[in-house]
Motif scaffolding. Structure first.
Motif, short mmCIF file in Angstrom:
data_model
loop_
_atom_site.label_atom_id
_atom_site.label_comp_id
_atom_site.label_asym_id
_atom_site.label_seq_id
_atom_site.Cartn_x
_atom_site.Cartn_y
_atom_site.Cartn_z
N PHE A 249 -5.98 -1.31 0.18
CA PHE A 249 -5.71 -0.72 1.49
C PHE A 249 -4.42 -1.20 2.14
CE2 PHE A 249 -10.44 -0.77 1.19
CZ PHE A 249 -10.61 0.59 1.05
N GLY A 250 -3.95 -2.39 1.78
CA GLY A 250 -2.77 -2.95 2.44
C GLY A 250 -1.51 -2.92 1.62
N ILE A 251 -1.59 -3.41 0.41
CA ILE A 251 -0.42 -3.47 -0.47
C ILE A 251 -0.79 -2.91 -1.83
CG2 ILE A 251 0.66 -5.42 0.71
CD1 ILE A 251 -0.51 -7.24 -1.51
N PRO A 252 0.16 -2.43 -2.54
CA PRO A 252 1.58 -2.31 -2.23
C PRO A 252 1.86 -1.09 -1.36
CG PRO A 252 1.19 -1.36 -4.37
CD PRO A 252 -0.13 -1.92 -3.89
N LEU A 253 3.05 -1.08 -0.81
CA LEU A 253 3.55 0.08 -0.09
C LEU A 253 4.52 0.81 -1.01
CD1 LEU A 253 4.39 -1.60 3.32
CD2 LEU A 253 2.28 -0.39 2.70
N SER A 254 4.64 2.10 -0.82
CA SER A 254 5.63 2.88 -1.56
C SER A 254 7.01 2.52 -1.05
CB SER A 254 5.37 4.37 -1.34
OG SER A 254 6.42 5.14 -1.90
N GLY A 255 8.02 2.68 -1.88
CA GLY A 255 9.39 2.52 -1.43
C GLY A 255 9.86 3.70 -0.60
N ILE A 256 9.12 4.80 -0.62
CA ILE A 256 9.47 5.98 0.16
C ILE A 256 9.13 5.71 1.62
CG2 ILE A 256 8.98 8.44 0.53
CD1 ILE A 256 8.40 8.61 -2.49
N ARG A 257 10.01 6.12 2.50
CA ARG A 257 9.85 5.85 3.92
C ARG A 257 9.66 7.14 4.71
NH1 ARG A 257 11.90 0.59 5.27
NH2 ARG A 257 12.72 -0.40 3.40
N ILE A 258 8.85 7.05 5.73
CA ILE A 258 8.71 8.10 6.73
C ILE A 258 8.97 7.44 8.07
CG2 ILE A 258 7.14 9.71 7.88
CD1 ILE A 258 5.74 10.14 5.24
N ASP A 259 9.88 8.01 8.83
CA ASP A 259 10.27 7.44 10.13
C ASP A 259 10.66 5.97 9.99
OD1 ASP A 259 9.74 9.88 11.42
OD2 ASP A 259 7.64 9.33 11.73
N GLY A 260 11.36 5.67 8.90
CA GLY A 260 11.87 4.32 8.68
C GLY A 260 10.86 3.30 8.18
N ARG A 261 9.61 3.72 7.98
CA ARG A 261 8.57 2.78 7.53
C ARG A 261 8.10 3.17 6.13
NH1 ARG A 261 3.99 1.99 11.61
NH2 ARG A 261 3.76 0.16 10.32
N LYS A 262 7.89 2.16 5.29
CA LYS A 262 7.36 2.41 3.95
C LYS A 262 5.96 3.00 4.05
CE LYS A 262 9.96 -0.97 1.34
NZ LYS A 262 9.86 -2.04 0.34
N ILE A 263 5.69 3.94 3.17
CA ILE A 263 4.39 4.63 3.16
C ILE A 263 3.31 3.70 2.61
CG2 ILE A 263 3.07 6.49 2.10
CD1 ILE A 263 5.68 8.10 2.00
N ASN A 264 2.21 3.62 3.33
CA ASN A 264 1.01 2.96 2.83
C ASN A 264 0.24 4.03 2.05
OD1 ASN A 264 -2.01 2.57 3.05
ND2 ASN A 264 -1.32 0.58 3.79
N TYR A 265 0.01 3.80 0.77
CA TYR A 265 -0.63 4.82 -0.07
C TYR A 265 -1.96 5.29 0.51
CZ TYR A 265 2.72 4.00 -3.86
OH TYR A 265 3.84 3.91 -4.62
N PHE A 266 -2.82 4.35 0.87
CA PHE A 266 -4.12 4.73 1.40
C PHE A 266 -3.99 5.56 2.67
CE2 PHE A 266 -7.58 3.99 4.39
CZ PHE A 266 -8.62 4.58 3.68
N ASP A 267 -3.22 5.06 3.62
CA ASP A 267 -3.08 5.77 4.90
C ASP A 267 -2.52 7.17 4.71
OD1 ASP A 267 -4.04 3.52 6.21
OD2 ASP A 267 -2.05 2.83 6.84
N PHE A 268 -1.48 7.29 3.90
CA PHE A 268 -0.83 8.58 3.72
C PHE A 268 -1.75 9.58 3.03
CE2 PHE A 268 1.85 11.59 1.39
CZ PHE A 268 2.63 12.09 2.43
N ILE A 269 -2.34 9.17 1.92
CA ILE A 269 -3.16 10.10 1.14
C ILE A 269 -4.44 10.46 1.89
CG2 ILE A 269 -4.48 10.38 -0.99
CD1 ILE A 269 -2.26 8.64 -2.34
N SER A 270 -5.11 9.47 2.45
CA SER A 270 -6.39 9.73 3.11
C SER A 270 -6.24 10.45 4.45
CB SER A 270 -7.20 8.44 3.28
OG SER A 270 -6.58 7.59 4.22
N SER A 271 -5.02 10.49 4.99
CA SER A 271 -4.81 11.22 6.25
C SER A 271 -4.96 12.73 6.05
CB SER A 271 -3.42 10.93 6.81
OG SER A 271 -2.42 11.64 6.09
N LEU A 272 -4.78 13.19 4.81
CA LEU A 272 -4.86 14.61 4.47
C LEU A 272 -3.88 15.45 5.29
CD1 LEU A 272 -8.75 15.00 4.19
CD2 LEU A 272 -7.13 14.29 2.41
#
Length: 151
Positions: free
Chosen positions: A62-85
């Motif tokens: 849930f916490g790490i790793p983060l993707s190197g891809i950024r949205i609004d200057g912040r690295k994407i958290n895989y869980f947060d991004f994917i589960s947000s749908l």
């Protein structure tokens, strides 16, 4: 797939392409530059700690790793991004890719990998299973429920 393998280094300059000279078609390479996945800095002490502590496993889901891809200057958290749908392309990828992930074959690949220890094999099998279940399977289930409920 980066969410499954926990790739720290996926960014917009880190994609591979395949070029078919006969058809003049270009497509994404299915696997490219994944050296920063599966927690490469984890030594035996860390692997043991993670295997023995659910909170340590959850941190690595849930916490790490983060993707190197950024949205609004912040690295994407895989869980947060994917589960947000929130991203329809990501949702379509969940529907298309997750049902085809064969953990039996993946586990056999890990188990058959020479020159890694039994501890490493157990660590990889465990972390892959945890990340698939808690990020991908959970998100796909939420997506399908949303589709049934019409929300």
């Amino acid at each position: 797939m980066d969410a499954l393998i926990g790739n720290w280094d996926r960014h917009n300059g880190n994609w591979g392409f395949l070029y078919n000279r006969r058809t003049d078609e270009i497509s994404f390479a299915p696997v490219y530059d994944c050296g920063s996945c599966l927690f490469p800095q984890a030594d035996e002490k860390i692997m043991e700690a993670v295997l023995n502590d659910p909170a340590e496993r959850d941190l690595r889901v849930f916490g790490i790793p983060l993707s190197g891809i950024r949205i609004d200057g912040r690295k994407i958290n895989y869980f947060d991004f994917i589960s947000s749908l929130q991203n329809e392309d990501c949702n379509a990828a969940l529907e298309r890719i997750v049902p085809g992930i064969d953990m039996g074959r993946i586990n056999a690949l890990v188990e058959g990998t020479p020159f890694i220890s039994e501890l490493q094999k157990r660590f990889y099998v465990t972390m892959l299973a945890e990340r698939k279940e808690k990020i991908l399977d959970r998100s796909l289930l939420m997506l399908r429920r949303r589709g049934r409920d019409g929300h």
